[in-house]
Design a protein around this motif. Structure first.
Motif, short mmCIF file in Angstrom:
data_model
loop_
_atom_site.label_atom_id
_atom_site.label_comp_id
_atom_site.label_asym_id
_atom_site.label_seq_id
_atom_site.Cartn_x
_atom_site.Cartn_y
_atom_site.Cartn_z
N PHE A 89 0.80 -1.22 0.00
CA PHE A 89 0.00 0.00 0.00
C PHE A 89 0.84 1.28 0.00
O PHE A 89 0.27 2.37 -0.05
N CYS A 104 -9.36 -3.99 0.13
CA CYS A 104 -10.05 -4.05 1.41
C CYS A 104 -11.45 -3.48 1.22
O CYS A 104 -11.60 -2.41 0.61
N TYR A 120 -10.86 -8.60 2.99
CA TYR A 120 -10.00 -8.17 1.88
C TYR A 120 -9.84 -9.29 0.87
O TYR A 120 -10.00 -10.48 1.19
N THR A 151 -17.44 0.33 -0.05
CA THR A 151 -16.21 1.12 -0.01
C THR A 151 -15.02 0.21 -0.21
O THR A 151 -14.91 -0.82 0.46
N TRP A 152 -14.16 0.58 -1.13
CA TRP A 152 -12.91 -0.16 -1.37
C TRP A 152 -11.72 0.71 -1.02
O TRP A 152 -11.65 1.89 -1.39
N TYR A 153 -10.75 0.11 -0.32
CA TYR A 153 -9.42 0.70 -0.15
C TYR A 153 -8.47 -0.23 -0.90
O TYR A 153 -8.26 -1.38 -0.48
N PHE A 181 -11.01 4.17 -2.97
CA PHE A 181 -9.89 4.97 -2.49
C PHE A 181 -8.62 4.18 -2.80
O PHE A 181 -8.42 3.08 -2.28
N ALA A 183 -4.40 3.72 -3.14
CA ALA A 183 -3.10 4.19 -2.64
C ALA A 183 -2.27 4.78 -3.77
O ALA A 183 -1.58 5.79 -3.58
N MET A 210 -5.95 7.77 -1.69
CA MET A 210 -5.93 7.64 -0.23
C MET A 210 -5.10 8.75 0.41
O MET A 210 -3.96 8.98 0.04
N ASP A 214 -6.42 7.94 5.61
CA ASP A 214 -6.98 6.71 5.06
C ASP A 214 -6.05 5.52 5.29
O ASP A 214 -6.51 4.41 5.55
N THR A 218 -7.12 2.24 7.36
CA THR A 218 -7.01 0.91 6.77
C THR A 218 -6.13 0.03 7.63
O THR A 218 -6.41 -1.17 7.82
N TYR A 240 0.56 11.58 -1.92
CA TYR A 240 -0.89 11.67 -2.03
C TYR A 240 -1.28 12.89 -2.88
O TYR A 240 -2.12 12.79 -3.79
#
Length: 252
Positions: A89, A104, A120, A151-153, A181, A183, A210, A214, A218, A240
């Motif tokens: 990430f 995730c 995940y 929601t996805w990370y 979101f 990385a 992210m 965030d 996570t 970012y």
């Protein structure tokens, strides 16, 4: 597009730094991975999923044509190993060695009694990708009467093929609201990748890079952190801002 001179580090220096980091981290990951397998403490489990093309059925519902996939291509779990999270990430510009997607997810079904779903997915990039597998593996009993807030990370934004398929799903399932979101932005300079991100945006998907907060969220929610806080890397905020600027340029 913004001026490339605003890149967080000069490209040559950044690439050399990431190459050295990747070599060191991959060796460590391999050693730790072997230890985990020997002790049987891997947090993820072997799963076999079905996958296939997306089409609309006679009643307008999304239909998936199943196709048997070999095992170990999609891994599902509850929490990620902390070293793996920090490596996969990390929002670096050059992602050498980071050849997987970690997704995730949080799923709120509104008035359903199932509560908030969390977990995940990890793909090996050999066939199915995590973004596509999510709708088959994590929402197998899709109910058009419910309202889904998803929601996805993700460790990196979707490839062009996944972006197109997810956009199709969102168009067919109007009761699914998806936020992604990421990385890092995956190959953001490629025209087809940019087109895929715009297609997702047009289909109602919320896209954002992210933020430092965030990453901490996570870490707390999806990582075997042993109640230890995440120490963010030095250039996390700068990277970012770099990626978010690129994404804004693409979506405008």
């Amino acid at each position: 597009m913004a001026d490339k001179s605003r890149t967080p580090m000069r490209r040559k220096e950044r690439k050399e730094k990431e190459s050295a980091e990747m070599t060191k981290d991959v060796k460590k990951a391999k050693n730790e991975g072997e230890m985990e397998v020997d002790s049987g403490e891997l947090p993820s489990a072997e799963v076999t999923v079905t996958n296939g093309s997306v089409a609309n059925g006679e009643n307008g519902d999304l239909q998936v044509e199943p196709m048997e996939l070999p095992p170990f291509e999609i891994i599902a779990g509850d929490r990620i190993d902390p070293f793996v999270f920090k490596f996969q990430f990390k929002n670096v510009e050059y992602s050498s060695g980071r050849n997987k997607t970690f997704l995730c997810y949080l799923v709120d079904k509104g008035n359903s009694s199932d509560g908030l779903l969390r977990g995940y997915l990890e793909d090996e990039h050999t066939c199915a990708h995590a973004e596509e597998a999510f709708f088959i593996q994590c929402l197998p009993n899709y109910d058009p009467a419910l309202k889904y807030t998803v929601t996805w990370y993700v460790s990196s934004s979707p490839c062009s093929a996944c972006a197109a398929k997810v956009a199709e799903v969102l168009k067919a399932r109007k009761n699914v609201k998806l936020s992604i979101f990421a990385a890092r932005l995956f190959e953001w300079e490629e025209a087809e990748i940019q087109a895929g991100l715009r297609a997702l945006h047009a289909a109602g998907c919320k896209l954002r890079v992210m933020k430092p907060l965030d990453f901490s969220y996570t870490w707390e929610t999806f990582v075997e952190n042993e109640e230890q806080p995440l120490n963010l890397w030095e250039d996390c905020k700068e990277n970012y801002e770099y990626y978010q600027e690129k994404l804004a340029d693409i979506l405008q």
